[in-house]
Design a protein around this motif. Structure first.
Motif, PDB file in Angstrom:
ATOM      1  N   LEU A  92       0.591  -1.594  -0.120  1.00 34.45           N
ATOM      2  CA  LEU A  92      -0.320   0.311  -0.196  1.00 34.45           C
ATOM      3  C   LEU A  92       0.424   1.350   0.485  1.00 34.45           C
ATOM      4  O   LEU A  92       0.558   2.066  -1.162  1.00 34.45           O
ATOM      5  N   PRO A  93       1.987   1.018   0.813  1.00 35.72           N
ATOM      6  CA  PRO A  93       2.518   2.703   0.514  1.00 35.72           C
ATOM      7  C   PRO A  93       3.348   2.939  -0.385  1.00 35.72           C
ATOM      8  O   PRO A  93       3.279   3.653  -1.349  1.00 35.72           O
ATOM      9  N   ASP A  94       3.741   1.765  -1.857  1.00 34.35           N
ATOM     10  CA  ASP A  94       4.344   1.865  -2.209  1.00 34.35           C
ATOM     11  C   ASP A  94       3.172   2.516  -3.597  1.00 34.35           C
ATOM     12  O   ASP A  94       3.173   3.192  -4.540  1.00 34.35           O
ATOM     13  N   ARG A  95       1.812   1.813  -3.714  1.00 35.76           N
ATOM     14  CA  ARG A  95       0.779   2.123  -4.426  1.00 35.76           C
ATOM     15  C   ARG A  95       0.434   3.546  -4.242  1.00 35.76           C
ATOM     16  O   ARG A  95       0.045   4.327  -5.134  1.00 35.76           O
ATOM     17  N   VAL A  96       0.494   3.712  -3.142  1.00 37.60           N
ATOM     18  CA  VAL A  96       0.123   5.573  -2.957  1.00 37.60           C
ATOM     19  C   VAL A  96       0.903   6.082  -3.061  1.00 37.60           C
ATOM     20  O   VAL A  96       1.171   7.828  -3.704  1.00 37.60           O
ATOM     21  N   ALA A  97       2.676   5.976  -2.929  1.00 36.26           N
ATOM     22  CA  ALA A  97       3.514   6.215  -3.323  1.00 36.26           C
ATOM     23  C   ALA A  97       3.249   6.762  -4.944  1.00 36.26           C
ATOM     24  O   ALA A  97       3.894   7.632  -5.243  1.00 36.26           O
ATOM     25  N   ALA A  98       2.821   6.121  -5.710  1.00 36.20           N
ATOM     26  CA  ALA A  98       2.218   6.382  -7.223  1.00 36.20           C
ATOM     27  C   ALA A  98       1.858   6.790  -7.653  1.00 36.20           C
ATOM     28  O   ALA A  98       1.873   7.323  -8.820  1.00 36.20           O
ATOM     29  N   PHE A 268      18.726   5.465   7.801  1.00 34.78           N
ATOM     30  CA  PHE A 268      18.885   5.074   9.252  1.00 34.78           C
ATOM     31  C   PHE A 268      18.161   5.125  10.025  1.00 34.78           C
ATOM     32  O   PHE A 268      18.361   4.843  11.133  1.00 34.78           O
ATOM     33  N   LEU A 269      16.672   6.104   9.658  1.00 30.08           N
ATOM     34  CA  LEU A 269      16.268   4.809  10.214  1.00 30.08           C
ATOM     35  C   LEU A 269      15.185   3.663   9.433  1.00 30.08           C
ATOM     36  O   LEU A 269      14.792   3.671   9.005  1.00 30.08           O
ATOM     37  N   SER A 270      16.205   2.417   9.843  1.00 26.03           N
ATOM     38  CA  SER A 270      16.741   2.056   8.876  1.00 26.03           C
ATOM     39  C   SER A 270      15.709  -0.063   9.390  1.00 26.03           C
ATOM     40  O   SER A 270      15.945  -0.325  10.483  1.00 26.03           O
ATOM     41  N   GLY A 271      13.901   0.695   9.823  1.00 22.41           N
ATOM     42  CA  GLY A 271      13.203  -0.308  10.147  1.00 22.41           C
ATOM     43  C   GLY A 271      13.247  -1.668   9.103  1.00 22.41           C
ATOM     44  O   GLY A 271      13.249  -1.546   8.030  1.00 22.41           O
ATOM     45  N   TRP A 272      12.329  -2.934   9.797  1.00 22.64           N
ATOM     46  CA  TRP A 272      12.144  -3.570   8.957  1.00 22.64           C
ATOM     47  C   TRP A 272      11.425  -3.646   7.645  1.00 22.64           C
ATOM     48  O   TRP A 272      11.230  -5.080   6.789  1.00 22.64           O
ATOM     49  N   MET A 273      10.579  -2.867   7.735  1.00 22.34           N
ATOM     50  CA  MET A 273       9.340  -2.064   6.138  1.00 22.34           C
ATOM     51  C   MET A 273      10.187  -1.882   4.800  1.00 22.34           C
ATOM     52  O   MET A 273       9.596  -2.012   4.036  1.00 22.34           O
ATOM     53  N   GLY A 274      11.384  -1.656   5.675  1.00 27.70           N
ATOM     54  CA  GLY A 274      12.030  -0.970   5.047  1.00 27.70           C
ATOM     55  C   GLY A 274      13.441  -1.959   4.134  1.00 27.70           C
ATOM     56  O   GLY A 274      14.490  -1.501   3.103  1.00 27.70           O
ATOM     57  N   ALA A 291      13.020   3.726  -2.954  1.00 27.06           N
ATOM     58  CA  ALA A 291      12.548   5.018  -1.840  1.00 27.06           C
ATOM     59  C   ALA A 291      11.979   3.655  -0.585  1.00 27.06           C
ATOM     60  O   ALA A 291      11.767   4.741   0.123  1.00 27.06           O
ATOM     61  N   ARG A 292      11.567   3.056  -0.854  1.00 28.58           N
ATOM     62  CA  ARG A 292      11.246   2.301  -0.241  1.00 28.58           C
ATOM     63  C   ARG A 292      11.489   2.119   1.280  1.00 28.58           C
ATOM     64  O   ARG A 292      10.961   1.393   2.555  1.00 28.58           O
ATOM     65  N   ARG A 293      12.899   2.173   0.988  1.00 31.10           N
ATOM     66  CA  ARG A 293      13.661   1.653   2.109  1.00 31.10           C
ATOM     67  C   ARG A 293      13.591   2.543   3.283  1.00 31.10           C
ATOM     68  O   ARG A 293      14.018   2.396   4.409  1.00 31.10           O
ATOM     69  N   THR A 298       5.059  -0.711  10.164  1.00 32.49           N
ATOM     70  CA  THR A 298       4.188  -1.644   9.794  1.00 32.49           C
ATOM     71  C   THR A 298       3.411  -0.251   9.455  1.00 32.49           C
ATOM     72  O   THR A 298       2.740   0.921   9.956  1.00 32.49           O
ATOM     73  N   PRO A 299       3.389  -0.672   7.501  1.00 35.00           N
ATOM     74  CA  PRO A 299       2.506   0.652   6.949  1.00 35.00           C
ATOM     75  C   PRO A 299       0.896   0.783   8.031  1.00 35.00           C
ATOM     76  O   PRO A 299       0.376  -0.173   8.344  1.00 35.00           O
ATOM     77  N   MET A 300       0.169   1.943   8.194  1.00 39.10           N
ATOM     78  CA  MET A 300      -0.491   2.750   9.025  1.00 39.10           C
ATOM     79  C   MET A 300      -1.706   2.146   7.899  1.00 39.10           C
ATOM     80  O   MET A 300      -1.805   3.482   7.017  1.00 39.10           O
ATOM     81  N   VAL A 301      -2.379   0.764   7.856  1.00 41.00           N
ATOM     82  CA  VAL A 301      -3.274   0.746   6.306  1.00 41.00           C
ATOM     83  C   VAL A 301      -4.096   1.495   7.554  1.00 41.00           C
ATOM     84  O   VAL A 301      -4.421   2.148   5.861  1.00 41.00           O
TER      85      VAL A 301
END
Ligand code: PLP
Ligand code: 3DJ
Length: 421
Positions: A92-98, A268-274, A291-293, A298-301
């Motif tokens: 979902l974050p990637d679809r919104v980014a697009a 640097f805020l290297s979380g698992w979803m990146g 930029a997904r990194r 967890t995405p705020m669905v």
């Protein structure tokens, strides 16, 4: 006929209504829920509700969350049950980014969506300071930048042991301060108080000539007028989902990292979803491509889903038409306000020059707080900003010239009433 009579003559209103009848974006208003008894002039703080959003939120809550539960995270995953389960929240974050990318002149893989604007400023500042040559010790910003931009720079600098100087200068002195000791600029394109728009292209080019990286805060730009990050060669940018993008209160923010920096701008805020493969559960962080990194946790669905639906409003919008309408609305407002500004202690703060104007108009008034309180009671919903500013935001997707007329009429009544002490 006095100037006031002329201002409020039926002929003025009918001329404005004729303009509205020719407005190519007039049909967009029907896609929003707006109060009938008020003129909402605060879309630059919280955009109005797109009508498609409640149904989407209900579907996400009832079906995707309520019925499909954990299966909604992944599409095409054989471990989840059946194709009907596939909602693909993970992407979902990637679809919104697009959907945001074309509004800011970016490619989809240059945009990450999630977290707040403040947090994304921190991510960008930390990456850009890491990239800048170590002898450059200045973060250049405007004295009047939005507070969170200043605070994030102060906080990061404290973490870095106070290594940097946060140099705050007036907007007019920015160019003269693009000196060899500057690591980066942190600038907001449209000033939240005055509505003044900086020349993003020219300042970016001049910064680059002097080896300086640029971070642009597009909080009051994205969705208000076309932005061309790639065309201007911008390095980094950030912006709000809940203002002109209409994603709702607390909507996730977006951040932009130019493709050419993907190899050198660390997350640097290297979380698992990146991570390139979150469910690999590897011990070491290995960044996802693009930029997904910069997506951290967890995405705020729920809020991403609202923003996703809200952005569809822009699908058929010509951004050049949007800008033309925004300028026409703010021109009309300034023009109609002129006799009031001559009579009452109102000082226009917003530039008359189109290239220097965002999508809001602000006035100073010595009793601004009381004036705005009265205006809000009359259904003219603008903002008071300290210390003495009346701020009126115009959203070309849903405002008409007749709204502008109604607003000025309300302002006149409040000023004439004098109940503003
Ligand atoms: C220029 C600017 N930057 C950032 C923000 C907000 O940041 P956040 O979404 O983190 O509250 C705002 C408004 O709230 C703003 O006007
Ligand atoms: N982000 C906000 C909030 O969480 C509550 C109230 C207002 C806001 C705002 O957006 C303020 C806004 N950035 C401004 O330009 O004043």
């Amino acid at each position: 006929m006095t100037v006031f009579d002329r201002l409020f003559a039926d002929s003025t209103l009918s001329q404005l209504q004729e303009k509205d009848a020719r407005d190519p974006l007039a049909h967009k208003r029907a896609e929003f829920k707006l109060p009938e008894d008020a003129v909402y002039l605060d879309g630059n703080s919280l955009g109005a509700l797109p009508l498609s959003v409640p149904a989407r939120l209900a579907r996400v809550a009832e079906e995707e969350w309520g019925s499909q539960l954990i299966r909604s995270w992944t599409a095409n995953d054989s471990a989840s049950v059946g194709a009907a389960a596939a909602q693909d929240w993970m992407n979902l974050p990637d679809r919104v980014a697009a959907k945001i990318a074309p509004l800011i002149g970016a490619q989809a893989h240059e945009v990450a969506v999630g977290d707040s604007t403040s947090v994304n400023i921190f991510k960008l500042l930390s990456a850009a300071l890491h990239m800048a040559p170590p002898q450059r010790r200045v973060i250049l910003t405007e004295a009047d930048n939005f507070p969170t931009d200043l605070y994030m720079a102060q906080g990061l600098n404290a973490l870095l042991g106070g290594r940097y100087e946060l140099r705050t200068v007036p907007g007019a002195e920015l160019e003269a301060n693009l000196t060899d000791d500057v690591a980066l600029t942190l600038l907001t394109e449209v000033d939240y108080r005055t509505g003044r728009k900086l020349d993003l292209a020219s300042l970016t080019a001049k910064a680059h000539e002097r080896g300086i990286l640029t971070i642009w805060d597009l909080a009051h730009s994205a969705g208000a007028f076309p932005v061309d990050l790639n065309g201007t060669g911008a390095d980094f940018a950030v912006g709000c989902g809940y203002k002109f993008l209409n994603g709702g209160p607390g909507a996730p923010s977006f951040m932009f990292v130019a493709e050419r920096h993907h190899g050198s701008a660390p997350a640097f805020l290297s979380g698992w979803m990146g991570h390139a493969d979150p469910f690999e559960m590897a011990r070491e962080f290995s960044p996802a491509p693009g930029a997904r990194r910069y997506v951290v946790g967890t995405p705020m669905v729920l809020s991403l889903s609202a923003l996703d639906a809200a952005l569809d409003v822009f699908a058929d919008v010509d951004m050049a038409q949007l800008r033309a309408k925004s300028l026409s609305l703010t021109d009309t407002f300034i023009e109609l306000m002129e006799p009031l500004a001559a009579q009452y202690p109102l000082t226009l703060m917003t530039p008359r020059n189109h290239v220097q104007r965002g999508s809001q108009v602000s006035y100073q008034h010595p009793q601004a707080r009381a004036v705005m309180r009265q205006l809000i009671m009359r259904g003219i919903l603008g903002d008071f900003r300290t210390p003495d500013i009346l701020r009126f935001g115009f959203t070309p997707l849903y405002h008409s010239h007749a709204d502008v007329w109604r607003a000025v009429q309300g302002i006149r009544k409040v000023l004439e009433g004098g109940e503003t002490a």
